[in-house]
Design an enzyme around this catalytic site. Structure first.
Site, PDB file in Angstrom:
ATOM      1  N   GLY A  10      -6.420 -10.821 -13.461  1.00  0.00           N
ATOM      2  CA  GLY A  10      -6.423 -10.281 -12.101  1.00  0.00           C
ATOM      3  C   GLY A  10      -7.127 -11.255 -11.160  1.00  0.00           C
ATOM      4  O   GLY A  10      -7.629 -12.301 -11.593  1.00  0.00           O
ATOM      5  N   THR A  65      -4.598  -1.014  -9.440  1.00  0.00           N
ATOM      6  CA  THR A  65      -4.904  -1.344  -8.043  1.00  0.00           C
ATOM      7  C   THR A  65      -3.729  -1.120  -7.091  1.00  0.00           C
ATOM      8  O   THR A  65      -3.852  -1.437  -5.905  1.00  0.00           O
ATOM      9  CB  THR A  65      -5.362  -2.818  -7.922  1.00  0.00           C
ATOM     10  OG1 THR A  65      -4.362  -3.657  -8.498  1.00  0.00           O
ATOM     11  CG2 THR A  65      -6.688  -3.047  -8.614  1.00  0.00           C
ATOM     12  N   TYR A 128      -6.064   6.582  -5.605  1.00  0.00           N
ATOM     13  CA  TYR A 128      -6.784   5.387  -6.075  1.00  0.00           C
ATOM     14  C   TYR A 128      -8.293   5.572  -5.887  1.00  0.00           C
ATOM     15  O   TYR A 128      -9.077   5.369  -6.824  1.00  0.00           O
ATOM     16  CB  TYR A 128      -6.279   4.161  -5.312  1.00  0.00           C
ATOM     17  CG  TYR A 128      -7.094   2.908  -5.505  1.00  0.00           C
ATOM     18  CD1 TYR A 128      -7.035   2.189  -6.697  1.00  0.00           C
ATOM     19  CD2 TYR A 128      -7.922   2.429  -4.488  1.00  0.00           C
ATOM     20  CE1 TYR A 128      -7.778   1.030  -6.860  1.00  0.00           C
ATOM     21  CE2 TYR A 128      -8.664   1.276  -4.642  1.00  0.00           C
ATOM     22  CZ  TYR A 128      -8.590   0.578  -5.835  1.00  0.00           C
ATOM     23  OH  TYR A 128      -9.331  -0.574  -6.001  1.00  0.00           O
TER      24      TYR A 128
HETATM   25  P1  NDP Z   1      -5.896  -7.128  -9.478  1.00  0.00           P
HETATM   26  O1  NDP Z   1      -4.828  -6.123  -9.217  1.00  0.00           O
HETATM   27  O2  NDP Z   1      -5.699  -8.534  -9.043  1.00  0.00           O
HETATM   28  O3  NDP Z   1      -6.224  -7.168 -11.034  1.00  0.00           O
HETATM   29  C1  NDP Z   1      -6.282  -6.010 -11.791  1.00  0.00           C
HETATM   30  C2  NDP Z   1      -5.964  -6.417 -13.213  1.00  0.00           C
HETATM   31  O4  NDP Z   1      -5.993  -5.237 -14.014  1.00  0.00           O
HETATM   32  C3  NDP Z   1      -4.569  -7.043 -13.352  1.00  0.00           C
HETATM   33  O5  NDP Z   1      -4.662  -8.219 -14.132  1.00  0.00           O
HETATM   34  C4  NDP Z   1      -3.792  -5.966 -14.090  1.00  0.00           C
HETATM   35  O6  NDP Z   1      -2.836  -6.487 -14.969  1.00  0.00           O
HETATM   36  C5  NDP Z   1      -4.904  -5.334 -14.898  1.00  0.00           C
HETATM   37  N1  NDP Z   1      -4.504  -4.035 -15.415  1.00  0.00           N
HETATM   38  C6  NDP Z   1      -3.815  -3.047 -14.807  1.00  0.00           C
HETATM   39  N2  NDP Z   1      -3.598  -2.041 -15.668  1.00  0.00           N
HETATM   40  C7  NDP Z   1      -4.140  -2.419 -16.842  1.00  0.00           C
HETATM   41  C8  NDP Z   1      -4.212  -1.838 -18.122  1.00  0.00           C
HETATM   42  N3  NDP Z   1      -3.665  -0.650 -18.406  1.00  0.00           N
HETATM   43  N4  NDP Z   1      -4.855  -2.512 -19.105  1.00  0.00           N
HETATM   44  C9  NDP Z   1      -5.395  -3.721 -18.873  1.00  0.00           C
HETATM   45  N5  NDP Z   1      -5.338  -4.338 -17.694  1.00  0.00           N
HETATM   46  C10 NDP Z   1      -4.719  -3.687 -16.686  1.00  0.00           C
HETATM   47  O7  NDP Z   1      -7.223  -6.524  -8.879  1.00  0.00           O
HETATM   48  P2  NDP Z   1      -8.519  -7.251  -8.327  1.00  0.00           P
HETATM   49  O8  NDP Z   1      -8.883  -8.400  -9.197  1.00  0.00           O
HETATM   50  O9  NDP Z   1      -8.350  -7.459  -6.879  1.00  0.00           O
HETATM   51  O10 NDP Z   1      -9.556  -6.071  -8.528  1.00  0.00           O
HETATM   52  C11 NDP Z   1     -10.717  -6.191  -9.346  1.00  0.00           C
HETATM   53  C12 NDP Z   1     -11.554  -4.943  -9.144  1.00  0.00           C
HETATM   54  O11 NDP Z   1     -11.942  -4.838  -7.775  1.00  0.00           O
HETATM   55  C13 NDP Z   1     -10.844  -3.636  -9.484  1.00  0.00           C
HETATM   56  O12 NDP Z   1     -11.749  -2.766 -10.091  1.00  0.00           O
HETATM   57  C14 NDP Z   1     -10.438  -3.082  -8.121  1.00  0.00           C
HETATM   58  O13 NDP Z   1     -10.330  -1.680  -8.150  1.00  0.00           O
HETATM   59  C15 NDP Z   1     -11.603  -3.559  -7.271  1.00  0.00           C
HETATM   60  N6  NDP Z   1     -11.291  -3.684  -5.860  1.00  0.00           N
HETATM   61  C16 NDP Z   1     -10.234  -4.461  -5.440  1.00  0.00           C
HETATM   62  C17 NDP Z   1      -9.953  -4.561  -4.094  1.00  0.00           C
HETATM   63  C18 NDP Z   1      -8.802  -5.385  -3.583  1.00  0.00           C
HETATM   64  O14 NDP Z   1      -8.650  -5.493  -2.349  1.00  0.00           O
HETATM   65  N7  NDP Z   1      -7.998  -5.998  -4.452  1.00  0.00           N
HETATM   66  C19 NDP Z   1     -10.772  -3.875  -3.080  1.00  0.00           C
HETATM   67  C20 NDP Z   1     -11.854  -3.111  -3.628  1.00  0.00           C
HETATM   68  C21 NDP Z   1     -12.094  -3.051  -4.970  1.00  0.00           C
HETATM   69  P3  NDP Z   1      -1.287  -6.571 -14.515  1.00  0.00           P
HETATM   70  O15 NDP Z   1      -1.236  -7.674 -13.501  1.00  0.00           O
HETATM   71  O16 NDP Z   1      -0.600  -6.854 -15.793  1.00  0.00           O
HETATM   72  O17 NDP Z   1      -0.948  -5.239 -13.902  1.00  0.00           O
END
Ligand code: NDP
Length: 298
Positions: A10, A65, A128
């Site tokens: 991610g 997300t 969410y």
């Molecule tokens: P991303 O969407 O970039 O990354 C999330 C990751 O989680 C992806 O690699 C995704 O994989 C993985 N994922 C989803 N479902 C599963 C699963 N069942 N098992 C394992 N992995 C899974 O998010 P961010 O890096 O931006 O977010 C990081 C954190 O920050 C999260 O907790 C998010 O809630 C929080 N956050 C993010 C914000 C934003 O603007 N992005 C704002 C506020 C908080 P795949 O790509 O395969 O789906």
């Protein structure tokens, strides 16, 4: 020292693979990992992974997300964002490991214009936000040694992001329409990952367990999506990028101009005083990280 990272690919997970490296041995997983379970919908699997790896720190950067999709996919969003963090905390407790987890300003209702403090009342507006809040609560109920970093408006250099989309649209269109009634601070995944590494190091060096808890982590300052777009286009123009017309017209519009399944908070400002006072960490102005990302990627 051993760190177990979930969600390695991610936005934040990718940067954590860099920032956590100097701290010790890193075991990194995503949902497709085969040697160990990294799929957060497999609650028994991730618990078994923790028992097998026996890390000193678990960092969970995985999350559901897709904010709009979550409205119609409540069950999966809740498993990944609420139940899995609780399971990780329970497994961490069994081996005495710290848990580092990420949450969001979407736990708040977005009212007012004051930056949210950690102790402010939560009232999520969408699925969410509700599932992320439940994840926080399940971790806290399971195990004291946790750091929950609430952040907002995350972007990364890798892949697509809001800034790159604005630049592409400005090359294609005569004018852009961008929301100007949501307020927050664009926060780099690299800043979050570096901040995480400093916090992890501090707790492992033996600062007392009383630093455990929730921290707001976001770049300093504030803007709207419109202000963010304007900054990106002006920065790129000065660097010589050509657009469909000059100057680029960016019209401010209300959130209601772009209806979405999930309601968005108007106030995503986060007060980071607790991070500064506890860990002596000082997030820089949001423009600094965005400018750096643009310089590196465009
Ligand atoms: P991303 O969407 O970039 O990354 C999330 C990751 O989680 C992806 O690699 C995704 O994989 C993985 N994922 C989803 N479902 C599963 C699963 N069942 N098992 C394992 N992995 C899974 O998010 P961010 O890096 O931006 O977010 C990081 C954190 O920050 C999260 O907790 C998010 O809630 C929080 N956050 C993010 C914000 C934003 O603007 N992005 C704002 C506020 C908080 P795949 O790509 O395969 O789906």
């Amino acid at each position: 020292m051993k760190i177990l990272l979930f969600g390695k690919d991610g936005q934040v997970g990718w940067e954590l693979q860099r920032s956590l490296t100097p701290l010790g041995q890193l075991v990194v997983l995503d949902r497709h990992s085969t040697h160990l379970c990294g799929d957060l919908t497999n609650l028994e699997g991730i618990s078994a992974t923790v028992k097998h790896v026996r890390p000193d720190v678990i960092v969970n950067a995985a999350a559901y997300t897709a904010v709009d999709k979550a409205e119609a996919d409540v069950s999966t969003a809740r498993t990944v964002n609420a139940e899995a963090p609780g399971v990780l905390a329970e497994a961490a407790k069994a081996i005495g490991a710290w848990v580092v987890h990420y949450s969001t300003d979407y736990v708040f209702d977005g009212s007012g214009d004051r930056p949210w403090e950690e102790g402010d009342a939560t009232a999520p507006l969408n699925v969410y936000g509700r599932t992320k809040l439940e994840g926080e609560q399940r971790i806290a109920a399971q195990w004291e040694k946790h750091l929950i970093l609430r952040t907002s408006w995350v972007y990364a250099a890798r892949g697509t992001n809001f800034a790159k989309t604005m630049l592409r649209l400005a090359k294609e269109r005569d004018r852009l329409r961008v929301i100007d009634d949501q307020f927050g601070a664009p926060t780099g995944a690299d800043l979050l990952a570096d901040t995480t590494a400093h916090m992890v190091r501090a707790v492992l060096l033996g600062v007392s367990d009383s630093v455990a808890g929730i921290y707001h982590v976001a770049a300093a300052g504030e803007t709207t999506w419109h202000g963010y777009a304007r900054f990106v286009i002006d920065y790129a123009s000065e660097a010589g990028m050509a657009f469909k017309r000059s100057p680029v017209m960016v019209d401010p519009v209300a959130t209601s101009a772009f209806p979405t399944p999930a309601a968005r908070p108007h106030n995503s400002r986060l007060n980071t005083a607790k991070l500064r006072d506890t860990f002596a960490l000082h997030p820089p102005p949001w423009q600094q990280g965005v400018a750096r990302m643009l310089t590196e990627t465009t």
